[in-house]
Design an enzyme around this catalytic site. Structure first.
Site, PDB file in Angstrom:
ATOM      1  N   GLU A 121       0.867  -1.180   0.000  1.00 34.15           N
ATOM      2  CA  GLU A 121       0.000   0.000   0.000  1.00 34.15           C
ATOM      3  C   GLU A 121       0.905   1.232   0.000  1.00 34.15           C
ATOM      4  O   GLU A 121       2.124   1.108  -0.091  1.00 34.15           O
ATOM      5  CB  GLU A 121      -0.917  -0.016   1.230  1.00 34.15           C
ATOM      6  CG  GLU A 121      -1.818  -1.264   1.298  1.00 34.15           C
ATOM      7  CD  GLU A 121      -2.831  -1.189   2.431  1.00 34.15           C
ATOM      8  OE1 GLU A 121      -3.184  -0.069   2.850  1.00 34.15           O
ATOM      9  OE2 GLU A 121      -3.264  -2.257   2.907  1.00 34.15           O
TER      10      GLU A 121
ATOM     11  N   LYS B   6      -0.478   3.844  -5.014  1.00 37.72           N
ATOM     12  CA  LYS B   6       0.365   2.645  -5.008  1.00 37.72           C
ATOM     13  C   LYS B   6       1.198   2.518  -6.275  1.00 37.72           C
ATOM     14  O   LYS B   6       1.828   1.478  -6.490  1.00 37.72           O
ATOM     15  CB  LYS B   6      -0.527   1.407  -4.868  1.00 37.72           C
ATOM     16  CG  LYS B   6      -1.462   1.437  -3.661  1.00 37.72           C
ATOM     17  CD  LYS B   6      -2.388   0.228  -3.683  1.00 37.72           C
ATOM     18  CE  LYS B   6      -3.545   0.405  -2.724  1.00 37.72           C
ATOM     19  NZ  LYS B   6      -4.547  -0.681  -2.887  1.00 37.72           N
TER      20      LYS B   6
ATOM     21  N   ARG C  97     -14.461  -6.653   1.453  1.00 38.61           N
ATOM     22  CA  ARG C  97     -13.176  -7.017   2.053  1.00 38.61           C
ATOM     23  C   ARG C  97     -13.340  -7.339   3.534  1.00 38.61           C
ATOM     24  O   ARG C  97     -14.194  -6.777   4.218  1.00 38.61           O
ATOM     25  CB  ARG C  97     -12.193  -5.839   1.924  1.00 38.61           C
ATOM     26  CG  ARG C  97     -11.966  -5.350   0.507  1.00 38.61           C
ATOM     27  CD  ARG C  97     -11.336  -6.408  -0.373  1.00 38.61           C
ATOM     28  NE  ARG C  97     -10.025  -6.803   0.121  1.00 38.61           N
ATOM     29  CZ  ARG C  97      -8.889  -6.190  -0.201  1.00 38.61           C
ATOM     30  NH1 ARG C  97      -8.903  -5.153  -1.008  1.00 38.61           N
ATOM     31  NH2 ARG C  97      -7.744  -6.623   0.278  1.00 38.61           N
TER      32      ARG C  97
END
Ligand SMILES: [Zn+2]
Length: 260
Positions: free
Chosen positions: A3, A59, A250
Site C-alpha cells: 500500500e 500505489k 473485504r
C-alpha cells in the site's frame, strides 16, 4: 499487499540507490507483467538512459527516464522493489532487473503475477487513463470532506477507492479508521466535520509512522490494529475486542467499543 507506505519505501530506495547512473542492461525474466511495452522496447528505451527522479501516486511508483519516458511500477499483491549488487544471484521471482553502471541492480520482484511494469511518455495521462485519484497525502482536509460528503457508500469503501483517493488498501484503511475511532461501515456522507478532520489527521499520522518504520509490520507500534487482525482478539487499546465484518467486499477489522 503493498500500500502507500510500502510503495513510498520503495520510492525512497530507488531515489537513494538508483538515480543518475546509466542503465547498462534491462533483463525481463517474465514479460507477462509488462503493460503496453515489449521487453525489447523496454530495453531500447532505457539502456544508455538514466533514472533522473521519482514520484508516487497512491500505489503507483514513477521514475523519470532521461529522454522523456517515465517508468511505471505497480506492485499488485506481492511486489517488492529491491536494489542489490550484480555479483549476487537475483532473488527468486525477479521479473525485471535493471543493471546500472557501477554494478548496482534494481529488481522488480513479484511472487504472484499481479502488478505491472510500464513505460509512458506522460505520467499524468497514465494516471488519467488508469483512473487514479489524487495521492492520499495530497488530499487536504477540505478536499477529504468533499470526497466523504459526495459518497453514499461506507467510509471504508471510499478510502479504498483508488479513483477517489489513491494509496490506501485494506490494512491501512482499517488502521486509519481504528485511530480515527470511526466504524468502517458508517456511510461516508454521514461523517461530520470533526470526524472528517480526525480521519485526515490519522491518515497522515499512520502513513508517516509506517513509512518511518520502513513499512515493516514488526516495527510498527504495538498498539496498532494491524497486530490484532483476528475475530475476538483483544482490542489493542485494551477496550473491547476486535470484530471481523465484510465491508466493500473485504475482510474488515475494527473494535466495536472504540469505533462508532
Ligand atoms: Zn477498542
Amino acid at each position: 499487499m503493498p500500500e502507500l507506505p510500502d510503495v513510498e519505501v520503495y520510492r525512497r530506495r530507488l531515489a537513494h540507490g538508483a538515480l543518475r547512473r546509466p542503465v547498462d542492461e534491462v533483463r525481463v525474466h517474465d514479460a507477462t507483467l509488462l503493460e503496453g511495452v515489449t521487453a525489447e522496447a523496454l530495453a531500447t528505451r532505457m539502456v544508455g538512459r538514466r533514472l533522473t527522479g521519482t514520484a508516487r501516486r497512491g500505489k503507483h511508483l514513477f521514475a523519470r527516464v532521461s529522454g522523456g519516458d517515465h517508468l511505471v511500477l505497480h506492485f499488485g499483491m506481492t511486489g517488492v522493489l529491491l536494489t542489490d549488487d550484480v555479483e549476487e544471484e537475483p532473488p527468486r521471482h525477479t521479473r525485471v532487473a535493471w543493471t546500472l553502471r557501477g554494478g548496482t541492480r534494481l529488481l522488480f520482484v513479484n511472487q504472484r503475477k499481479l502488478g505491472h511494469v510500464a513505460l509512458t511518455g506522460d505520467a499524468d495521462d497514465y494516471c488519467r487513463r488508469h483512473d487514479l485519484g489524487p495521492d492520499a497525502l495530497d488530499v487536504d482536509g477540505p478536499a477529504l470532506r468533499r470526497l466523504l460528503g459526495g459518497h453514499r457508500g461506507s467510509v471504508k469503501a471510499l478510502l479504498m477507492d483508488q479513483s477517489a483517493i489513491a494509496g490506501l488498501g485494506n490494512i491501512y484503511t482499517d488502521e486509519v479508521l481504528f485511530h480515527a475511532r470511526l466504524d468502517p461501515r458508517r456511510p461516508a456522507d454521514g461523517i461530520d466535520v470533526r470526524e472528517a478532520a480526525r480521519v485526515h489527521r490519522q491518515l497522515h499520522r499512520v502513513v508517516r509512522v509506517a513509512v518511518d518504520a520502513g513499512a515493516d509490520p514488526a516495527r510498527l507500534p504495538r498498539g496498532w490494529l494491524l497486530h490484532a487482525r483476528e475475530q475476538g482478539a483483544p482490542c489493542p487499546r485494551g477496550n473491547g475486542e476486535v470484530a471481523r465484518v465484510r465491508v466493500g467486499g473485504r475482510s474488515t477489522y475494527f473494535c466495536r467499543a472504540c469505533q462508532s
